[in-house]
Design a protein around this motif. Structure first.
Motif, mmCIF file in Angstrom:
data_model
loop_
_atom_site.group_PDB
_atom_site.id
_atom_site.type_symbol
_atom_site.label_atom_id
_atom_site.label_comp_id
_atom_site.label_asym_id
_atom_site.label_seq_id
_atom_site.Cartn_x
_atom_site.Cartn_y
_atom_site.Cartn_z
ATOM 1 N N ASP A 156 56.828 17.256 81.348
ATOM 2 C CA ASP A 156 56.502 15.770 81.280
ATOM 3 C C ASP A 156 55.073 15.210 80.736
ATOM 4 O O ASP A 156 54.911 14.332 80.246
ATOM 5 C CB ASP A 156 56.837 14.805 82.479
ATOM 6 N N SER A 157 54.224 16.225 81.257
ATOM 7 C CA SER A 157 52.590 16.009 80.966
ATOM 8 C C SER A 157 52.355 16.417 79.784
ATOM 9 O O SER A 157 51.004 16.162 79.058
ATOM 10 C CB SER A 157 51.654 16.812 81.935
ATOM 11 N N ASN A 201 61.791 23.168 81.721
ATOM 12 C CA ASN A 201 61.412 22.146 82.514
ATOM 13 C C ASN A 201 59.850 22.202 82.864
ATOM 14 O O ASN A 201 59.393 21.320 83.067
ATOM 15 C CB ASN A 201 62.164 21.843 83.753
ATOM 16 N N GLU A 202 59.592 23.565 82.989
ATOM 17 C CA GLU A 202 58.180 23.744 83.410
ATOM 18 C C GLU A 202 57.612 24.970 83.048
ATOM 19 O O GLU A 202 58.376 26.078 83.081
ATOM 20 C CB GLU A 202 58.126 23.499 85.086
ATOM 21 N N GLN A 249 53.346 15.677 76.445
ATOM 22 C CA GLN A 249 53.182 14.642 75.468
ATOM 23 C C GLN A 249 52.012 13.764 75.508
ATOM 24 O O GLN A 249 51.472 13.035 74.957
ATOM 25 C CB GLN A 249 54.522 13.720 75.375
ATOM 26 N N GLU A 250 51.809 13.652 76.722
ATOM 27 C CA GLU A 250 50.232 12.736 77.326
ATOM 28 C C GLU A 250 49.201 13.828 77.136
ATOM 29 O O GLU A 250 48.066 13.025 77.275
ATOM 30 C CB GLU A 250 50.635 12.574 78.711
ATOM 31 N N HIS A 263 58.761 23.888 73.676
ATOM 32 C CA HIS A 263 59.048 22.542 74.272
ATOM 33 C C HIS A 263 60.065 22.061 72.975
ATOM 34 O O HIS A 263 60.883 21.087 73.400
ATOM 35 C CB HIS A 263 57.739 21.949 74.354
ATOM 36 N N ASN A 321 53.892 20.840 83.989
ATOM 37 C CA ASN A 321 55.354 20.174 83.950
ATOM 38 C C ASN A 321 55.327 19.613 82.436
ATOM 39 O O ASN A 321 54.508 19.062 81.853
ATOM 40 C CB ASN A 321 55.334 19.198 84.907
#
Length: 208
Positions: A189-190, A148-149, A192-193, A139, A187
């Protein structure tokens, strides 16, 4: 992959090192084991072919490979020779194959694979930490192309692996009925969360 040819990742339980020629002999012995051949859907290679494969992987632009070392075994090994310490503490490997998403050619997928060879080293967190370190590394460092995934394909009967990836945050994507597999995805985007990734402390040694 050339990007990690001098990189070592150091976690709490494992050390990930680039796959080099001194690892090949032990790796080759692993790939003779019928259970490993079945789990990895691999055909055995000759030792000469295994050395050629190691060279190919080291320079492959699309395949990132690390050998998994048990950190406690590495640190407790009585030898002063780094190569001997690594061979004594090898327990598996972790890979990421980068490819274009055929459903959306603007996206790149990172297909992950993890192999922990001996049963005594499974269910002890070594595989989980290896995957987390690999995802974090990809990442932050694979920028051209940028993944991206992340996806993983697992045989439907391999409940421990399915459970491990779901615990990390992967979700069901689809059934691959022809190979009796399921695909799970994560994904970026998830990431960092997800506290699993944010709280995993590790160090990077680029002078390996």
């Amino acid at each position: 992959m050339k990007i990690n040819r001098n990189t070592r990742l150091i976690g709490d339980k494992v050390i990930l090192v680039p796959y080099r020629s001194h690892h090949v002999l032990k790796y080759h012995s692993w790939m003779k084991i019928p259970e490993i051949q079945e789990l990895t859907a691999s055909e055995p290679l000759t030792l000469e072919e295994e050395y050629e494969m190691q060279k190919k992987w080291q320079n492959d632009p699309d395949k990132l490979t690390f050998i998994v070392l048990r950190k406690d075994l590495y640190e407790s090994c009585q030898s002063n020779d780094k190569i001997e310490k690594e061979i004594a503490s090898m327990i598996g490997d972790v890979n990421c194959f980068v490819s274009i998403d055929f459903d959306n050619e603007d996206l790149y997928l990172g297909e992950l694979e993890i192999m922990i060879v001996d049963k005594e080293n499974r269910k002890s967190g070594f595989g989980t930490e290896s995957i987390i370190l690999m995802i974090n590394y990809c990442h932050k460092n694979l920028l051209n192309p940028k993944v991206n995934e992340f996806i993983v394909k697992i045989t439907q009967e391999n409940e421990p692996s399915i459970k491990m990836f779901k615990k990390i945050g992967f979700i069901f994507s689809k059934n691959i009925t022809a190979f009796q597999q399921i695909e799970l995805k994560l994904n970026v985007d998830s990431i960092q969360e997800n506290s699993i990734f944010a709280n995993k402390m590790y160090s990077i040694d680029d002078s390996y």
